[in-house]
Design an enzyme around this catalytic site. Structure first.
Site, PDB file in Angstrom:
ATOM      1  N   LYS A 198       0.859  -1.173   0.000  1.00  0.00           N
ATOM      2  CA  LYS A 198       0.000   0.000   0.000  1.00  0.00           C
ATOM      3  C   LYS A 198       0.897   1.225   0.000  1.00  0.00           C
ATOM      4  O   LYS A 198       1.704   1.424   0.911  1.00  0.00           O
ATOM      5  CB  LYS A 198      -0.877  -0.031   1.257  1.00  0.00           C
ATOM      6  CG  LYS A 198      -1.747   1.191   1.421  1.00  0.00           C
ATOM      7  CD  LYS A 198      -2.689   0.997   2.580  1.00  0.00           C
ATOM      8  CE  LYS A 198      -3.509   2.221   2.854  1.00  0.00           C
ATOM      9  NZ  LYS A 198      -4.381   2.035   4.024  1.00  0.00           N
ATOM     10  N   LYS A 251      -2.175  -1.460  -3.911  1.00  0.00           N
ATOM     11  CA  LYS A 251      -3.058  -0.295  -3.790  1.00  0.00           C
ATOM     12  C   LYS A 251      -2.261   0.990  -3.789  1.00  0.00           C
ATOM     13  O   LYS A 251      -1.268   1.044  -3.073  1.00  0.00           O
ATOM     14  CB  LYS A 251      -3.832  -0.437  -2.473  1.00  0.00           C
ATOM     15  CG  LYS A 251      -4.630   0.773  -2.090  1.00  0.00           C
ATOM     16  CD  LYS A 251      -5.232   0.582  -0.727  1.00  0.00           C
ATOM     17  CE  LYS A 251      -5.916   1.861  -0.321  1.00  0.00           C
ATOM     18  NZ  LYS A 251      -6.250   1.881   1.065  1.00  0.00           N
TER      19      LYS A 251
HETATM   20  C1  PBG Z   1      -7.169   2.644   5.656  1.00  0.00           C
HETATM   21  C2  PBG Z   1      -7.623   2.706   4.263  1.00  0.00           C
HETATM   22  C3  PBG Z   1      -7.449   3.749   3.333  1.00  0.00           C
HETATM   23  C4  PBG Z   1      -8.086   3.363   2.153  1.00  0.00           C
HETATM   24  C5  PBG Z   1      -8.620   2.105   2.376  1.00  0.00           C
HETATM   25  N1  PBG Z   1      -8.299   1.706   3.685  1.00  0.00           N
HETATM   26  C6  PBG Z   1      -6.884   5.080   3.417  1.00  0.00           C
HETATM   27  C7  PBG Z   1      -5.657   5.553   3.975  1.00  0.00           C
HETATM   28  O1  PBG Z   1      -4.637   4.881   4.086  1.00  0.00           O
HETATM   29  O2  PBG Z   1      -5.712   6.743   4.308  1.00  0.00           O
HETATM   30  C8  PBG Z   1      -8.147   4.197   0.911  1.00  0.00           C
HETATM   31  C9  PBG Z   1      -9.109   3.769  -0.092  1.00  0.00           C
HETATM   32  C10 PBG Z   1      -9.428   4.762  -1.132  1.00  0.00           C
HETATM   33  O3  PBG Z   1      -8.808   5.833  -1.286  1.00  0.00           O
HETATM   34  O4  PBG Z   1     -10.385   4.485  -1.876  1.00  0.00           O
HETATM   35  N2  PBG Z   1      -8.170   2.198   6.515  1.00  0.00           N
END
Ligand code: PBG
Length: 326
Positions: A198, A251
């Site tokens: 991520k 992601k």
């Molecule tokens: C963290 C989480 C995030 C997203 C999904 N789970 C955001 C972050 O790290 O701030 C982002 C998903 C998206 O932008 O659609 N719980």
């Protein structure tokens, strides 16, 4: 002069009709591979549109049931749930409360739709007052203290009917810690979908409005990955597989297709890609301006993620795609 020199490679022959184009298409995307995110807010009769994500809403449980039902009607069967709790505190205790928002939602949704797949995002950021993904000590994330809280959250979600646990905080060792905890508490068969790679991405902006999870200070660069790195993503994925992940995720999706593609032939478990909020919002915004055609841009982008090598895609377009591709 021999005739052969005059041959033109007529690549267009196989593009000359809809049937031929379909027959020769190398990648097919079906709604079977899509996962639809749902934002659930404490309260009743709430349906508030997220400004930066047209057509996506924060929903109270009663309205989430309606949204899920309409997605089921067009053939969507998998959902990932995000919670927006009533109250937040330093350690995010509403994340593991039995009457927490996702716990309640799981019970209600399962009652009405026992056959769909409910994946639960596992992270502290929506539940902590500071908006970071775990326990904070001296302005830094305490990785190992966070593991304990995530185990508690996972067990609480499992006990309330979650079908899959998806740790999203980039906490080191989280897959092994969860696997051990779940196995020793009667959940040997509950799969883990790890947000393995991520990236610290600007494309999460709209999500943070949706989930009310903007960090109060600093950013997430100390635990999420630098966008320059691919080898590191492979390393993260291999670690998660060795710790017992059932599915790994990359992601965001669109800016990291090379990472997905690199993994495609390297690993032998399913790869999920999260086409994140910013990817959705860009298409929505440009189409609102009349600058691109929303439907074909949606199809093209989702197809590109599949073509790169993703087996499944989390996307805010899931319902739209299903509606348009019956
Ligand atoms: C963290 C989480 C995030 C997203 C999904 N789970 C955001 C972050 O790290 O701030 C982002 C998903 C998206 O932008 O659609 N719980």
């Amino acid at each position: 002069m021999s005739d052969i020199k005059n041959i033109i490679f007529r690549n267009q022959r196989l593009r000359s009709s809809e049937v031929l184009r379909s027959l020769t298409s190398e990648t097919k995307l079906s709604k079977d591979y899509l996962i639809f995110p749902i934002f659930i807010k404490a309260g009743n009769n709430i349906k508030s549109e997220i400004k930066s994500m047209p057509d996506i809403y924060q929903l109270s449980i009663d309205n989430a049931l309606k949204e899920i039902s309409s997605a089921i009607d067009v053939g969507i069967k998998s959902f990932i749930l995000f919670g927006i709790p009533d109250n937040k505190d330093e350690i995010g205790s509403s994340a593991f409360a039995n009457d927490g928002i996702i716990q309640q939602a799981l019970r209600e949704i399962k009652k009405h739709f026992p056959d769909i797949l409910l994946i639960t995002d596992l992270c502290m950021c929506e539940y902590t007052s500071h908006g970071h993904c775990g326990v904070i000590k001296n302005k830094n994330l305490d990785n190992d203290a966070t593991l304990k809280l995530l185990n508690k959250q996972a067990l609480s979600l499992a006990n309330n009917g979650a079908d899959m646990i998806a740790p999203s905080g980039m906490i080191d060792g989280v897959v092994e810690s969860l696997r051990y905890c779940l196995d020793h508490n009667g959940f040997k068969n509950l799969p883990i979908l790890s947000y393995s790679a991520k990236y610290a991405s600007s494309f999460y902006g709209p999500f943070r409005e949706a989930a009310e999870s903007e960090p109060e200070f600093g950013d997430r660069k100390k635990y999420q990955m630098h966008s320059a790195n691919k080898k590191e993503a492979i390393k993260e994925v291999l670690h998660d597989i060795s710790e017992g992940a059932d599915i790994v995720m990359i992601k965001p999706a669109l800016s990291y297709l090379d990472v997905i593609n690199e993994l495609k032939n390297k690993i032998h478990i399913p790869i999920a890609a999260y086409s994140v909020s910013g990817e959705y919002s860009m298409i929505k915004a440009a189409s609102k301006m009349g600058w691109i055609d929303e439907k074909s841009a949606m199809n093209e982008i989702l197809l590109s993620i599949k073509r790169a090598g993703a087996d499944m895609i989390i996307t805010y377009f899931a319902k739209d795609f299903a509606k348009n591709n019956k």
